[in-house]
Write a protein that holds these residues in place. Structure first.
Motif, PDB file in Angstrom:
ATOM      1  N   ASN A 530       0.818  -1.210   0.000  1.00  0.00           N
ATOM      2  CA  ASN A 530       0.000   0.000   0.000  1.00  0.00           C
ATOM      3  C   ASN A 530       0.850   1.258   0.000  1.00  0.00           C
ATOM      4  O   ASN A 530       0.528   2.245  -0.663  1.00  0.00           O
ATOM      5  N   ARG A 532       3.893   1.516  -1.166  1.00  0.00           N
ATOM      6  CA  ARG A 532       4.462   1.629  -2.512  1.00  0.00           C
ATOM      7  C   ARG A 532       3.456   2.266  -3.471  1.00  0.00           C
ATOM      8  O   ARG A 532       3.770   3.188  -4.202  1.00  0.00           O
ATOM      9  N   ASN A 533       2.240   1.765  -3.430  1.00  0.00           N
ATOM     10  CA  ASN A 533       1.224   2.257  -4.354  1.00  0.00           C
ATOM     11  C   ASN A 533       0.902   3.719  -4.105  1.00  0.00           C
ATOM     12  O   ASN A 533       0.796   4.520  -5.025  1.00  0.00           O
ATOM     13  N   SER A 534       0.730   4.100  -2.813  1.00  0.00           N
ATOM     14  CA  SER A 534       0.368   5.480  -2.516  1.00  0.00           C
ATOM     15  C   SER A 534       1.492   6.426  -2.908  1.00  0.00           C
ATOM     16  O   SER A 534       1.246   7.533  -3.378  1.00  0.00           O
ATOM     17  N   LEU A 536       3.832   5.964  -5.316  1.00  0.00           N
ATOM     18  CA  LEU A 536       3.998   6.053  -6.761  1.00  0.00           C
ATOM     19  C   LEU A 536       2.755   6.598  -7.465  1.00  0.00           C
ATOM     20  O   LEU A 536       2.858   7.208  -8.516  1.00  0.00           O
ATOM     21  N   ASP A 537       1.574   6.377  -6.846  1.00  0.00           N
ATOM     22  CA  ASP A 537       0.337   6.853  -7.470  1.00  0.00           C
ATOM     23  C   ASP A 537       0.267   8.372  -7.526  1.00  0.00           C
ATOM     24  O   ASP A 537      -0.516   8.931  -8.300  1.00  0.00           O
ATOM     25  N   SER A 538       1.069   9.044  -6.714  1.00  0.00           N
ATOM     26  CA  SER A 538       1.030  10.511  -6.702  1.00  0.00           C
ATOM     27  C   SER A 538       1.781  11.123  -7.887  1.00  0.00           C
ATOM     28  O   SER A 538       1.756  12.332  -8.080  1.00  0.00           O
ATOM     29  N   SER A 540       2.115  11.629 -11.753  1.00  0.00           N
ATOM     30  CA  SER A 540       1.318  11.564 -12.977  1.00  0.00           C
ATOM     31  C   SER A 540       2.107  10.892 -14.108  1.00  0.00           C
ATOM     32  O   SER A 540       3.291  11.168 -14.298  1.00  0.00           O
ATOM     33  N   GLY A 543       2.691   4.375 -14.943  1.00  0.00           N
ATOM     34  CA  GLY A 543       1.785   3.235 -15.013  1.00  0.00           C
ATOM     35  C   GLY A 543       2.234   2.066 -14.166  1.00  0.00           C
ATOM     36  O   GLY A 543       3.351   2.042 -13.638  1.00  0.00           O
ATOM     37  N   PRO A 544       1.371   1.043 -14.018  1.00  0.00           N
ATOM     38  CA  PRO A 544       1.675  -0.110 -13.146  1.00  0.00           C
ATOM     39  C   PRO A 544       2.907  -0.901 -13.560  1.00  0.00           C
ATOM     40  O   PRO A 544       3.663  -1.372 -12.726  1.00  0.00           O
ATOM     41  N   LYS A 547       5.981   1.064 -12.574  1.00  0.00           N
ATOM     42  CA  LYS A 547       6.144   0.987 -11.113  1.00  0.00           C
ATOM     43  C   LYS A 547       6.843  -0.324 -10.738  1.00  0.00           C
ATOM     44  O   LYS A 547       7.777  -0.341  -9.930  1.00  0.00           O
TER      45      LYS A 547
END
Length: 588
Positions: A530, A532-534, A536-538, A540, A543-544, A547
Motif C-alpha cells: 500500500n 508503494r502504491n500510494s 507512486l500513485d502521486s 502523474s 503506469g503499473p 512501477k
C-alpha cells in the motif's frame, strides 16, 4: 498441460518447465525435442514426472553447442532458480573444516563448522573436529600460521606462547613480513590439497637459492619447514597404496542415500552423507551429477580422482563438465582402483546407513502429538494442527495467518494467508470466523486440531463453526504481562492443566509463535504494498508496469528516492519529467 511442442529443437540444450508463475523443473538433454516429448507419452512415469506433467503449462528451451555445455548451464540455472522438482540434496549435519580467514592482512587458521565449503578458504570436510585440530597443529608446526582471534592479534605487544612453541611466526609484532606470511598461507593451502611434492620441491628450490645468495637466515627458515614436512610424513602410518581419491556410492530404496569418502595419502580424511526423500534409482546419472556439483564448490575441493561406485552412463560427459567448470584435471572412474576396496566398502556402509538412520529417526513432533492425543482422548492416527492468528495495524491491512503442524514438524506447503475484508478490520472474532471458513472450504486441507491465539471468546467463535466436524478446538492465551511460560490453554471443557515443561506445551507455544510470525509478515507485506502504491500513485504518467520495473531495479522506496535522475531514466518507461517528479518528492 502443454500440447504444442513443435517449437522444441532437435539439439542439445536445457529445458525449463513453468507453472503459472515460476520455473518448476530444469533439465538437460542431448536432443531437446525427444527429451521434452518423453514427458508426455502415455507410458506410466514416476511420481515426480507425473507431477511435472500435471503442473507444467509452458516449456522453454535453450539450445547449446554440445551436451557438456548443456550440463554446465543446467547446474548454473538450478543454483539460480532452485526449482521445486529438482533434486534437493539435504546435508544431514554440519562438518568441521579447516578455514583460512580472508579479511585480514595476516589471515588466521581455525576450525569452522559448515554444511559445505562456501569458498576456496574452506578445506575439508573432515570426519570429526579432533582430526581438524590435529591437522591445524601440523600446519602450524610447518608454516607457523597464527590461530588467535583478530581482537587478540590487535592487542598483542609481545609474542605469545604459540611463538615460543614454534607454532606461529608472530605477525602480531611484525616478526614476519606481510609477503612472507602470505607465501606461508599459500604453501599451507597447497599442502592441504595434496600438492605435498610440489610444496617440498618449492621449499628445496628456495632453500638452495637463498643459500647461494648467502642469505643463510632465510635458507634456514625454508630448511626447517622442509624438515617439518618430512618429519610429519614419517610419523604417519605407511600405506602400500597411498591413494588420493573421493569415493561416491548410492543406496536406493524408498529413499536415496548418498555417501562420499574422501581419502588423502591412503587415509580417510572425511565422510559426508546426503539423504533424498525419494527413490531415484531410475535417475542415477542425474543424482550423482547434481551431488558432485553441489558438493564441490571450488577448485580446491575437487580431487584428481573421483570414483562413482554405482553404474553411470555419462562418465565422460561428467568428467568433461567438471574439468571445464573447475579448470583442473579430473579423472572420473567407474571401476575401483587398486587398494581402494576397504574405502569402497566404507562408502557402501555409509550410504546404506543413511537410509537406516532415516527410518529409525522419530518424527520431530511425534512425542508432542502423542501427549496431545492422550490428553484429549483423540482417536486419530495422523494428527494435524492448524494455528490461526490475526494481524492488523489499527484496523488497516488486516491479515489472517494459518500455519500447519504435523508429527514431522512445520508443513509450510499448507500455510495460508487470507485477506480480511476491510469492514472486519479490528474485529478479531469476525476476522477469525472469516479465515476459518475460508480454510474449511477445502476439505482435503482440513486439520484434526485447531489452535487459536486468544482466549475463550476466540475459542467459542471457532467452536460454533465446527458443528458436525470431528475437530478439537483449543485456545492459547498470553499470561500476565505476556511473560513466557505463563500462558493459559482452553478447550470446550474450560482451562486445561498442561505442564509448562511438557512436549505438548512446547508444541502449542511453538504453533502460536509461528502463526504470529506468519500473520505479522503477511500484514507487513500488505502494508508495504500500500505504501508503494500510494507513493507512486502521486506521480502523474507512471503506469503499473513502470512501477513494477522501478521496484525490481531499486528494491525499496528509499533507494528510489535517493536515485539520481540518470539512474531513474535508465528504467524503461521513466521519462526525464517523471524522474524529476520523483526527485521533487524526496525534497518535499
Amino acid at each position: 498441460m502443454i500440447e504444442d511442442l513443435s517449437h522444441v529443437p532437435n539439439k542439445p540444450g536445457v529445458y525449463q518447465f513453468f507453472d503459472k508463475s515460476k520455473i518448476i523443473y530444469i533439465g538437460k538433454a542431448k536432443d531437446l525435442n525427444k527429451r521434452v516429448r518423453s514427458y508426455f507419452t502415455p507410458a506410466i512415469k514416476d511420481r515426480k514426472t507425473e507431477q511435472i506433467k500435471k503442473q507444467a503449462i509452458k516449456v522453454e528451451t535453450f539450445a547449446t553447442h554440445s551436451e557438456t555445455e548443456a550440463l554446465i548451464l543446467e547446474q548454473q540455472l538450478i543454483k539460480e532458480y532452485k526449482p521445486k522438482f529438482n533434486i534437493l540434496l539435504r546435508d544431514d549435519k554440519t562438518y568441521p573444516f579447516i578455514y583460512f580467514s580472508d579479511k585480514h592482512d595476516f589471515p588466521q587458521i581455525q576450525l569452522k563448522r559448515s554444511k559445505q565449503a562456501t569458498n576456496e578458504n574452506f578445506f575439508g570436510p573432515y570426519t570429526n573436529a579432533r582430526l581438524v585440530r590435529n591437522q591445524i597443529k601440523e600446519l602450524q608446526k610447518v608454516f607457523k600460521i597464527r590461530n588467535c582471534s583478530n581482537s587478540t592479534f590487535s592487542n598483542r605487544s609481545r609474542p605469545c606462547i604459540e611463538f615460543q612453541m614454534k607454532r606461529c611466526s608472530a605477525p602480531c609484532v611484525k616478526l614476519i613480513s606481510k609477503s612472507d606470511y602470505a607465501e606461508d598461507i599459500l604453501s599451507a593451502k597447497r599442502y592441504l590439497t595434496s600438492e605435498k611434492k610440489h610444496v617440498k620441491k618449492m621449499l628445496k628450490e628456495k632453500m638452495h637459492r637463498h643459500s647461494e645468495q648467502l642469505q643463510f637466515e632465510e635458507a634456514d627458515r625454508y630448511k626447517k619447514r622442509l624438515e617439518s614436512i618430512i618429519s610429519l610424513e614419517d610419523e604417519t602410518s605407511i600405506n602400500i597404496h597411498p591413494l588420493d581419491i573421493d569415493i561416491w556410492h548410492g543406496s536406493f530404496e524408498d529413499k536415496t542415500g548418498l555417501a562420499k569418502i574422501s581419502v588423502r595419502d591412503g587415509r580417510v580424511r572425511s565422510t559426508k552423507t546426503y539423504l533424498i526423500n525419494s527413490d531415484l534409482s531410475s535417475e542415477i546419472d542425474s543424482v550423482f551429477r547434481r551431488a558432485l556439483f553441489h558438493n564441490y564448490s571450488n577448485k580446491n575441493q575437487i580431487p584428481s580422482k573421483i570414483l562413482i561406485a554405482n553404474k553411470i552412463l555419462e562418465r565422460e560427459l561428467l568428467q568433461e563438465a567438471l574439468e571445464k567448470i573447475y579448470k583442473t584435471s579430473v579423472n572420473v572412474l567407474i571401476k575401483a582402483p587398486k587398494g581402494s576396496k576397504s574405502f569402497l566398502d566404507l562408502a557402501k556402509l555409509n550410504s546404506k546407513q543413511t537410509l537406516i538412520n532415516s527410518e529409525n529417526r522419530e518424527p520431530a513432533m511425534k512425542q508432542a502429538f502423542d501427549e496431545l492425543i492422550q490428553k484429549f482422548n483423540l482417536d486419530i492416527t495422523n494428527p494435524t494442527l492448524d494455528c490461526i492468528d490475526i494481524s492488523h495495524h489499527s484496523g488497516t491491512n488486516p491479515k489472517a495467518g494459518i500455519v500447519r503442524l504435523s508429527i514431522k514438524g512445520l508443513d509450510k506447503k499448507l500455510y495460508r494467508a487470507y485477506d480480511i475484508p476491510k469492514e472486519l478490520g479490528g474485529n478479531d472474532i469476525g476476522s477469525i470466523t472469516f479465515a476459518i471458513n475460508k480454510r474449511l472450504e477445502k476439505k482435503e486441507e482440513n486439520p484434526s486440531i485447531i489452535l487459536v491465539d486468544g482466549g475463550k471468546a476466540q475459542l467459542n467463535a471457532i467452536v460454533r463453526l465446527m458443528k458436525n466436524r470431528d475437530v478439537l478446538v483449543l485456545a492459547i492465551e498470553k499470561g500476565s504481562k505476556r511473560k513466557l511460560l505463563t500462558e493459559s490453554v482452553y478447550s470446550m471443557d474450560g482451562q486445561e492443566s498442561i505442564k509448562t515443561n511438557s512436549k505438548l506445551f512446547s508444541l502449542l507455544t511453538k504453533a502460536r509463535d509461528e502463526a504470529h510470525r506468519f500473520a505479522i509478515k503477511a500484514n507487513r507485506i500488505a502494508k508495504l504494498k500500500n505504501v508503494r502504491n500510494s507513493f507512486l500513485d502521486s506521480i502523474s504518467g507512471l503506469g503499473p508496469k513502470t512501477k513494477q520495473r522501478l521496484f525490481e531495479r531499486f528494491k525499496s522506496i528509499n533507494v528510489i528516492l535517493n536515485a539520481t535522475e540518470y539512474d531513474l531514466i535508465s528504467v524503461k518507461g521513466v521519462s526525464k519529467v517523471i524522474a524529476k517528479e520523483i526527485i521533487k518528492l524526496k525534497k518535499r
